[in-house]
Design an enzyme around this catalytic site. Structure first.
Site, PDB file in Angstrom:
ATOM      1  N   HIS A 217      68.891  54.487 141.420  1.00 57.76           N
ATOM      2  CA  HIS A 217      69.663  53.598 140.954  1.00 57.76           C
ATOM      3  C   HIS A 217      68.855  52.193 141.318  1.00 57.76           C
ATOM      4  CE1 HIS A 217      72.700  56.657 141.214  1.00 57.76           C
ATOM      5  NE2 HIS A 217      72.243  56.491 140.073  1.00 57.76           N
ATOM      6  N   ASP A 385      38.223  47.143 129.741  1.00 61.90           N
ATOM      7  CA  ASP A 385      37.579  48.037 130.432  1.00 61.90           C
ATOM      8  C   ASP A 385      35.951  47.808 130.462  1.00 61.90           C
ATOM      9  OD1 ASP A 385      37.144  48.685 127.920  1.00 61.90           O
ATOM     10  OD2 ASP A 385      37.502  50.787 128.131  1.00 61.90           O
ATOM     11  N   SER A 428      29.928  51.370 124.230  1.00 57.98           N
ATOM     12  CA  SER A 428      28.808  50.824 124.951  1.00 57.98           C
ATOM     13  C   SER A 428      27.854  51.821 125.730  1.00 57.98           C
ATOM     14  CB  SER A 428      29.483  50.009 126.244  1.00 57.98           C
ATOM     15  OG  SER A 428      30.237  48.687 125.807  1.00 57.98           O
ATOM     16  N   GLY A 529      31.042  42.353 126.079  1.00 58.19           N
ATOM     17  CA  GLY A 529      29.609  42.826 126.205  1.00 58.19           C
ATOM     18  C   GLY A 529      28.559  41.971 126.222  1.00 58.19           C
TER      19      GLY A 529
END
Length: 545
Positions: A217, A385, A428, A529
Site C-alpha cells: 500500500h 538507444d 544501424s 546516427g
C-alpha cells in the site's frame, strides 16, 4: 497524473464489471453495488469447501482475478487499498458456503483481520462452518509483532484451492493452508511508490534510491538504499530470509512484479535471484509475473516457500484461471550450438598493423564515450538507444581486435561487417554491415580506401532507401567520404560534423523511426546516427595526425 478511469468513486465497480464481462461467463458478481463487491464463480462447486479471500483493490489480479476452479470460490473487494466491510465479507461467505464449510484466507492487516474476523463470527452464528487462515509472510521488519500479508497469500490460495477441489474436509483444507502460511516469506523492493488513480504521484525517493521492504500500500520499508546492480540486490535480499526458508533444501519462488517494472527488468532480477545460494535451492518457479501488484509501483517482491510433498503437489496442480502463473520445475538451462552457415567462410587469419589497430581503438573509445550523450539526443527524436547501439558494436569490435586481419584491408572490412552485423542491433547494425561488406568487395577489386568507402555508402543507399536530406547517418557519411577523396581525413571529419549539424534544420525524415514524427519534434535536434558518424570520423582524423 492521467489514468484510464471514469471517476474515482466508480473505479472498483467499473473494474469488477470489466473483469466479469471479459471472463466468458466464468465469473459473476453479487448484486449490492457499491457497498458489496463480491466476485464469484458463475457455476460454483457446492459440494466442496469454499476458499474465500479478498481485501483492498489495487492489487490486481489479486484477488478477484484468482476466482476459479482450483483456487478461490469468491473474492471480496474493498476500495483501493482499503479492507472490504463486514457485510461485504459476510455476503461473500454466505454466497458460496455449503455444508462442506469455508476457509477464509486473510492478509495480516488490521482492517482485514477485523472485518474478515467479525464476518466469520457472524457466519458461524448463522450456522456456517468457517475456518480462518492468517497470512503474515512479510520479513521486512524482523521484530514486527504483526508482519504484513503479501504475495505469499497467493500461494496459500493455490494450496487451499487445490485441497478443497480434491474433496478434502474443512479441517484438512485449513490445516494445509495454515502449514503453507507458516512456511512462506516475502520481501519487497521498489524505486517508486504507488499512485492512486485520480491522485498526483508522490515523489518519496530520490533518483537512484530504492526502498527495501516497501509495503503493497506504499507503506515505508525497513530502509532506503542506493539501488545496486541486480545481482548485488538479489544477494542482499535473499540473505535476509530467515528460517524456515534459510534452512530449507527445497523451495518454491514467486517473483512478483509490483506493477510497473518492465518484463526485461523482471527477467534480469529472476536470473540474479536464481544465481544466489538461496536461489540454487529453488525447485518450483512462479513468474516473473504481476500477481500481487500495488497499482503502478515500480518494484518487485520475492516470495520463498519451503516445500513438502503435499504443498508441492498442490502448487503443481492445474487450474484454468488465466491470471495464475503456472509453476515450472526448474532444470539446467539448455544452450544450443549456433547453426552452421551463420558466418560465411572460414574465420579470417589474424594479422597485426599497429596504425590500423590504433585507429580502430580510437573510433571504438570515442563511440563508447559518447554513449550517454547519443542516447540523450536520440531520446528527443527516437527511442533513446542510438548511443547504446553504436557502443555495443564498438565494444564487440574492440573485444575481437587481436583476432582481426588488421594488415589486410579487404579481409578486415569483411570481418568488421560480420562482427557488427552480429553484435549491433537495430537498423544501424545491418547498415554498417552492408557498408563494410561492400567496401571490402571494392578493396578486393583494387579500389583505394576512399573509393571503397564510396562503394559502401552507395550500397547502403541502394538497400536502405535513404539519401541526402533524409535525416539519417548518410547526411554525415556522404559529404565526409566526398571530402575524404578530395582532401583527406581532416576535411572528412569537418564535413561529417557539418552534415550532422545540418540535420537539425531538416523538418522531415525520409526514413527510419524519425520519419513518424512531426516536424516540430525534429527541428533543432540533429540526427543521432549522423552525429555518431561525425564522432567516428573525428576520432579517425585525430588518431591519424
Amino acid at each position: 497524473m492521467a489514468h484510464f478511469i471514469n471517476d474515482r468513486a466508480g473505479l472498483v465497480t467499473d473494474a469488477i464489471d470489466g473483469l466479469v464481462a471479459g471472463s466468458g461467463g466464468a465469473l459473476a458478481r453479487l448484486d449490492g453495488y457499491p457497498e458489496i463487491r463480491v466476485v464469484l464463480r458463475a457455476e460454483p462447486e457446492r459440494g466442496q469447501v469454499a476458499v474465500v479471500s479478498g481485501g483492498g483493490s489495487g492489487h490486481e489480479p489479486a484477488h478477484a482475478g484468482f476466482v476459479g476452479p482450483g483456487l478461490l470460490a469468491a473474492a471480496v473487494c474493498g476500495d483501493v487499498f482499503a479492507s472490504p466491510s463486514v457485510d461485504a465479507v459476510l455476503a461473500g461467505i454466505l454466497a458460496v458456503t455449503g455444508e462442506a464449510g469455508c476457509v477464509l484466507v486473510v492478509k495480516n492487516y488490521a482492517g482485514d483481520r477485523l472485518n474478515f474476523g467479525l464476518a466469520a463470527e457472524r457466519a458461524r452464528a448463522l450456522g456456517r462452518r468457517v475456518e480462518t487462515v492468517l497470512v503474515a509472510d512479510d520479513i521486512a521488519l524482523p521484530d514486527a509483532a504483526r508482519p504484513r500479508g503479501l504475495a505469499g497469500t497467493l500461494l496459500v490460495h493455490k494450496v487451499a484451492g487445490h485441497t478443497a477441489a480434491s474433496g478434502a474436509s474443512l479441517a484438512e483444507v485449513a490445516a494445509l493452508a495454515r502449514r503453507t502460511a507458516g512456511a512462506v516469506r516475502t520481501l519487497g523492493i521498489a524505486v517508486s511508490t504507488a499512485t492512486i488513480p485520480g491522485s498526483r504521484p508522490e515523489a518519496r525517493l530520490e533518483e537512484g534510491q530504492a526502498e527495501l521492504g516497501l509495503g503493497i500500500h506504499g507503506e515505508p520499508g525497513i530502509e532506503r538504499i542506493d539501488l545496486p546492480r541486480a545481482n548485488m540486490l538479489a544477494e542482499r535480499m535473499t540473505k535476509r530470509f530467515p528460517d524456515p526458508i534459510a534452512g530449507a533444501d527445497r523451495l518454491a519462488l514467486l517473483v512478483n512484479n509490483l506493477g510497473s517494472a518492465t518484463a526485461l527488468e523482471m527477467a534480469v532480477l529472476t536470473k540474479a535471484v536464481l544465481a544466489t545460494e538461496l536461489g540454487k535451492r529453488v525447485r518450483l518457479l512462479f513468474g516473473p509475473s504481476p500477481v500481487m501488484t500495488a497499482l503502478d509501483m515500480h518494484g518487485a517482491s520475492l516470495t520463498f516457500l519451503a516445500l513438502d510433498d503435499a504443498i508441492e503437489a498442490a502448487l503443481l496442480s492445474e487450474t484454468p484461471v488465466a491470471a495464475w502463473p503456472r509453476a515450472r520445475i526448474l532444470r539446467e538451462p539448455s544452450v544450443q550450438p549456433l547453426p552452421e552457415g551463420l558466418v560465411g567462410g572460414p574465420a579470417p587469419t589474424p594479422s597485426r598493423d599497429a596504425a590500423v589497430a590504433a585507429r580502430i581503438e580510437a573510433v571504438g573509445r570515442a563511440l563508447i564515450a559518447a554513449e550517454a550523450s547519443l542516447n540523450a539526443l536520440d531520446a528527443r527524436v527516437g527511442d533513446g538507444d542510438t548511443g547504446s547501439t553504436f557502443a555495443e558494436g564498438a565494444r564487440a569490435v574492440l573485444a575481437d581486435l587481436d583476432r582481426l586481419p588488421q594488415a589486410e584491408p579487404a579481409a578486415l572490412c569483411r570481418a568488421l561487417g560480420e562482427r557488427l552485423g552480429r553484435a549491433t542491433g537495430g537498423s544501424s547494425g545491418v547498415l554498417l554491415s552492408i557498408f563494410f561488406a561492400a567496401a571490402g568487395s571494392a578493396l578486393t577489386g583494387g579500389s583505394d580506401w576512399a573509393k571503397a568507402c564510396a562503394a559502401g555508402v552507395e550500397r547502403v543507399r541502394e538497400i536502405g532507401g535513404a539519401g541526402p536530406g533524409d535525416r539519417t547517418m548518410l547526411d554525415a557519411a556522404i559529404p565526409a567520404i566526398e571530402a575524404l577523396a578530395a582532401s583527406g581525413l581532416g576535411a572528412a571529419a569537418q564535413a561529417a560534423r557539418a552534415g550532422a549539424e545540418a540535420t537539425a534544420e531538416m523538418e522531415r525524415a525520409g526514413t527510419g523511426r524519425s520519419s513518424y514524427l512531426a516536424s516540430g519534434d525534429l527541428k533543432g535536434h540533429p540526427d543521432p546516427g549522423a552525429v555518431a558518424v561525425a564522432i567516428a570520423f573525428e576520432a579517425l582524423a585525430s588518431e591519424s595526425r
